[in-house]
Design an enzyme around this catalytic site. Structure first.
Site, mmCIF file in Angstrom:
data_model
loop_
_atom_site.group_PDB
_atom_site.id
_atom_site.type_symbol
_atom_site.label_atom_id
_atom_site.label_comp_id
_atom_site.label_asym_id
_atom_site.label_seq_id
_atom_site.Cartn_x
_atom_site.Cartn_y
_atom_site.Cartn_z
ATOM 1 N N ASP A 90 0.982 -1.039 -0.006
ATOM 2 C CA ASP A 90 -0.072 0.041 0.059
ATOM 3 C C ASP A 90 0.751 1.249 -0.217
ATOM 4 O OD1 ASP A 90 0.906 -0.238 2.517
ATOM 5 O OD2 ASP A 90 -0.951 0.183 3.459
ATOM 6 N N SER A 91 2.249 1.047 -0.165
ATOM 7 C CA SER A 91 3.117 2.144 -0.270
ATOM 8 C C SER A 91 2.875 2.761 -1.372
ATOM 9 C CB SER A 91 4.644 1.688 0.016
ATOM 10 O OG SER A 91 4.899 0.740 -0.721
ATOM 11 N N ASP A 139 -1.082 -6.108 -0.402
ATOM 12 C CA ASP A 139 -1.604 -5.337 0.851
ATOM 13 C C ASP A 139 -2.710 -5.235 1.030
ATOM 14 O OD1 ASP A 139 0.222 -4.983 2.800
ATOM 15 O OD2 ASP A 139 1.060 -2.957 2.087
ATOM 16 N N LYS A 196 -1.354 -9.424 2.586
ATOM 17 C CA LYS A 196 -0.634 -9.015 4.027
ATOM 18 C C LYS A 196 -1.463 -7.837 4.688
ATOM 19 C CE LYS A 196 3.152 -6.073 3.685
ATOM 20 N NZ LYS A 196 2.719 -4.737 4.565
ATOM 21 N N GLU A 198 -1.321 -5.353 8.341
ATOM 22 C CA GLU A 198 -0.582 -4.862 9.338
ATOM 23 C C GLU A 198 -1.444 -5.489 10.811
ATOM 24 O OE1 GLU A 198 0.089 -0.627 9.178
ATOM 25 O OE2 GLU A 198 0.777 -0.806 7.036
ATOM 26 N N GLU A 248 9.109 -4.447 10.802
ATOM 27 C CA GLU A 248 9.414 -2.940 10.212
ATOM 28 C C GLU A 248 9.944 -2.074 11.406
ATOM 29 O OE1 GLU A 248 6.735 -1.020 7.335
ATOM 30 O OE2 GLU A 248 7.942 0.867 7.473
HETATM 31 O O1 KIV Z 1 3.649 -1.011 1.602
HETATM 32 C C1 KIV Z 1 4.568 -1.373 1.648
HETATM 33 O O2 KIV Z 1 5.405 -1.344 0.664
HETATM 34 C C2 KIV Z 1 5.300 -2.159 2.838
HETATM 35 C C3 KIV Z 1 6.528 -2.684 2.821
HETATM 36 C C4 KIV Z 1 6.845 -3.813 3.685
HETATM 37 C C5 KIV Z 1 7.768 -2.147 2.158
HETATM 38 O O3 KIV Z 1 4.318 -2.644 3.398
#
Ligand code: KIV
Length: 274
Positions: free
Chosen positions: A49-50, A88, A118, A120, A187
């Site tokens: 999500d970056s 993400d 993924k 958080e 992280e």
């Molecule tokens: O969103 C992302 O790019 C991440 C990383 C671990 C780089 O969560």
């Protein structure tokens, strides 16, 4: 045909097997050209999500939507054949309940065709991880600094400065590990703490700003390529594409203004048809 393509791609077993082995090489991608370059050089591609900050110019990842992740995930999947692709789950798409998470994770898996999601992972997320895994969705967890929690933390803050913070992060990591995540991003933590977390969980850990003690590493690809004038301390730049792009564009602009571009080579000479 599709079974052949499937078998060439890394699976969740390959990733999980990297615990205490050769470190996993992981990078981000958001559009089709990049995975075409990364695909056979890394184990795992994360559609992070970056993308909100790197591609869309958002100040944080909080404004990223599920539809954005699906669109970028589809572009990445079209151009990758070998790497394990993880997408993400964006802020607001999984936190309310395991059912909400399943509904949105299933959309990602079905519409993107990726191998995993993924999310958080505060301690509360353990129930969600278990719920998803039991229903066929592999989950990569993400502990330590959680960019989606930036509004609660008051910025992007490294984790584990105090005993209480360390204890909380350990509880989070152990909870999602026991819930069945196949790997975990750690992280923004100090080396000794990354080593401790890596020892304490059974799944491979993938560090970003978390030292070489992790079972793998991930970076935002644009950071390592030198696309930004500022990068966090934990990034190593392996190229300076920003300067190369500036130089290329200066050259193009000068040639256009001097009528040197297009030249003979770049101009059609079509025979006139009778
Ligand atoms: O969103 C992302 O790019 C991440 C990383 C671990 C780089 O969560």
């Amino acid at each position: 045909m599709s079974a052949q393509v499937q078998s060439a791609r890394k699976t969740v077993r390959d990733i999980a097997a990297a615990k205490n082995g050769t470190p996993l090489v992981c990078l981000t991608a958001y559009t089709a050209p990049m995975p075409a370059l990364l695909d056979d050089k890394c184990d795992l591609i994360l559609v992070g999500d970056s993308v909100g900050m790197v591609v869309h110019g958002l100040p944080t990842t909080v404004g990223v939507t599920l539809d954005m992740m699906i669109l970028h995930g589809q572009a990445v999947m079209r151009a990758s054949k070998k790497a394990f692709v993880v997408v993400d789950m964006p802020f607001g798409s999984y936190e309310a309940s395991p059912e909400q998470a399943f509904h949105n994770a299933a959309r990602i898996m079905m519409e993107v065709g990726c191998q995993a999601v993924k999310l958080e992972s505060g301690e509360y997320a353990a129930a969600t991880v278990r719920y998803l895994v039991e229903r066929g969705i592999p989950v990569m967890a993400h502990v330590g600094l959680r960019p989606q929690a930036t509004n609660v933390d008051g910025g992007f803050k490294a984790k584990g400065r105090t005993e209480a913070e360390r204890n909380r992060a350990i509880s989070e990591a152990v909870a999602v590990d026991q819930a069945g995540c196949f790997a975990m991003v750690i992280e923004g933590v100090a080396e000794d703490f990354a080593a401790q977390l890596t020892k304490q969980v059974s799944c491979p850990t993938v560090g970003i700003g978390a030292s070489a003690t992790c079972d793998g590493q991930i970076l935002v690809t644009d950071d390592l390529l030198g696309m930004f004038d500022w990068t966090p301390r934990f990034v190593r730049r392996y190229a300076d594409l920003r300067s190369e792009i500036a130089q290329a564009v200066d050259g193009y602009a000068a040639d256009v203004r001097a009528r040197r571009f297009p030249g003979e080579k770049e101009t059609y000479t079509l025979k006139k048809q009778p």
